[in-house]
Design an enzyme around this catalytic site. Structure first.
Site, mmCIF file in Angstrom:
data_model
loop_
_atom_site.group_PDB
_atom_site.id
_atom_site.type_symbol
_atom_site.label_atom_id
_atom_site.label_comp_id
_atom_site.label_asym_id
_atom_site.label_seq_id
_atom_site.Cartn_x
_atom_site.Cartn_y
_atom_site.Cartn_z
ATOM 1 N N GLN A 6 0.825 -1.197 0.000
ATOM 2 C CA GLN A 6 0.000 0.000 0.000
ATOM 3 C C GLN A 6 0.865 1.255 0.000
ATOM 4 O O GLN A 6 1.913 1.301 0.628
ATOM 5 C CB GLN A 6 -0.922 0.004 1.223
ATOM 6 C CG GLN A 6 -1.997 -1.052 1.146
ATOM 7 C CD GLN A 6 -2.990 -0.964 2.300
ATOM 8 O OE1 GLN A 6 -3.214 -1.938 3.001
ATOM 9 N NE2 GLN A 6 -3.592 0.192 2.485
ATOM 10 N N SER A 86 5.224 -5.747 3.031
ATOM 11 C CA SER A 86 3.902 -5.848 3.651
ATOM 12 C C SER A 86 2.940 -6.598 2.730
ATOM 13 O O SER A 86 3.151 -7.759 2.417
ATOM 14 C CB SER A 86 3.386 -4.450 4.006
ATOM 15 O OG SER A 86 2.164 -4.500 4.711
ATOM 16 N N ARG A 111 -8.322 -9.738 4.412
ATOM 17 C CA ARG A 111 -7.290 -9.145 5.279
ATOM 18 C C ARG A 111 -7.559 -7.666 5.501
ATOM 19 O O ARG A 111 -7.480 -7.162 6.624
ATOM 20 C CB ARG A 111 -5.921 -9.363 4.636
ATOM 21 C CG ARG A 111 -4.722 -8.753 5.366
ATOM 22 C CD ARG A 111 -3.464 -9.053 4.559
ATOM 23 N NE ARG A 111 -2.218 -8.653 5.195
ATOM 24 C CZ ARG A 111 -1.577 -7.522 4.945
ATOM 25 N NH1 ARG A 111 -2.102 -6.637 4.093
ATOM 26 N NH2 ARG A 111 -0.430 -7.241 5.544
ATOM 27 N N HIS A 195 0.522 -3.265 11.237
ATOM 28 C CA HIS A 195 1.789 -3.816 11.734
ATOM 29 C C HIS A 195 2.134 -3.389 13.155
ATOM 30 O O HIS A 195 3.282 -3.064 13.458
ATOM 31 C CB HIS A 195 2.932 -3.469 10.764
ATOM 32 C CG HIS A 195 2.748 -4.030 9.401
ATOM 33 N ND1 HIS A 195 2.752 -5.385 9.148
ATOM 34 C CD2 HIS A 195 2.506 -3.420 8.205
ATOM 35 C CE1 HIS A 195 2.534 -5.592 7.856
ATOM 36 N NE2 HIS A 195 2.372 -4.419 7.269
#
Length: 304
Positions: A6, A86, A111, A195
């Site tokens: 992203q 990521s 997700r 995260h």
């Protein structure tokens, strides 16, 4: 080969790849899997729609896989290792044959949904800190937490680290970073604090979903974010993806590991040049090229 996550998305971002059949076909496959036209979303926007994490995650996964497939169609060489930043790790797993593409598209949509639902909008935040190292950031977060969560989320390069956690704790950490001489402190326009420990509820829901997703032994080694390791057993891959959701992206160590293992050239697959810039700052000896358009793809595939 490395795949971005992203942050690299934008309206019209795939236009530079022209009419490469593999690119369009990959977006058709993704759109069919989701029941939503991702290509039209990229063409029409608006940016606010593309930046919603439930759309960004499948879009960026599809973009990375589309460029990878176009690379193969042009006769490009198979890499020694793949990795992703990521979300980009899911693209890497598809490229390596560990995840089926249609499964991966639906998985990253899920997700995104569970990550967004884990923390109410406004309760979490992320900020980029420029000019302080990992040890400095660790000390800052310990000082700023005050019973809340704030920690390093993306260890992007020695002088660029992203923190995440409760909004108030992130704000305190930003103030401490400024006082300690950070060159720049920027609050990021994200919808959830990725995260960090606040993502544990999302990770548990992801674990349940992954249990029913087919995972194969990778045909190409995949260097993961959470351990900077290359697991091959399907259950170990699933577990790493679960822990990745609430653990920092160890990109500095990932790039250094590639270099230590003898990798000499790195290609970034997908729109933008974010990872190329980070790789240059981490290991200047590595040759790096961002495959941002059809011409570069064709030229690089011929040479590699």
């Amino acid at each position: 080969m490395v795949f971005p996550g992203q942050g690299s998305q934008s309206v019209g971002m795939m236009a530079s790849y022209g009419d490469l059949p593999a690119v369009r076909e990959t977006f058709v496959e993704a759109s069919d899997a989701l029941g939503q036209d991702l290509w039209q979303m990229l063409v029409d926007g608006p940016a606010e729609t593309i930046n919603q994490t439930v759309n960004t995650q499948p879009i960026m996964l599809t973009a990375g896989v589309a460029v990878w497939r176009a690379w193969l169609a042009q006769g490009g060489a198979t890499p020694s290792v793949v990795a992703g930043h990521s979300l980009g790790e899911y693209s890497a797993l598809v490229a390596a044959g560990a995840l089926q593409f249609a499964d991966a598209v639906q998985l990253v949509r899920f997700r995104a949904q569970v990550m967004q639902e884990a923390v109410a909008v406004g309760e979490g935040a992320m900020a980029a800190i420029l000019g302080l190292g990992p040890e400095d950031i660790e000390a800052v977060c310990a000082e700023a937490a005050q019973g809340q969560v704030v920690s390093a989320a993306n260890l992007n390069s020695p002088g660029q680290i992203v923190i995440a956690g409760h909004a108030a704790a992130v704000s305190r950490a930003m103030d401490v970073c400024t006082a300690r001489g950070a060159k720049r402190v920027v609050l990021l326009p994200v919808s959830a604090p990725f995260h960090c420990a606040l993502m544990r509820p999302a990770a548990e829901r992801l674990r349940e979903r992954l249990a029913s997703v087919a995972v194969a032994v990778p045909k190409i080694p995949v260097l993961n974010n959470v351990d900077v390791a290359m697991p091959t057993e399907p259950d170990a891959i699933r577990d790493a993806l679960v822990r990745q959701a609430f653990s920092p992206v160890r990109w500095i160590e990932t790039v250094k590991c590639m270099h230590a293992d003898g990798i000499e050239a790195v290609y970034e697959f997908g729109p933008g040049k974010v990872l190329a810039g980070l790789v240059r700052r981490i290991e200047g000896a590595l040759a790096i090229e961002a495959i941002v358009d059809a011409a570069r793809l064709q030229a690089a595939a011929t040479q590699a």
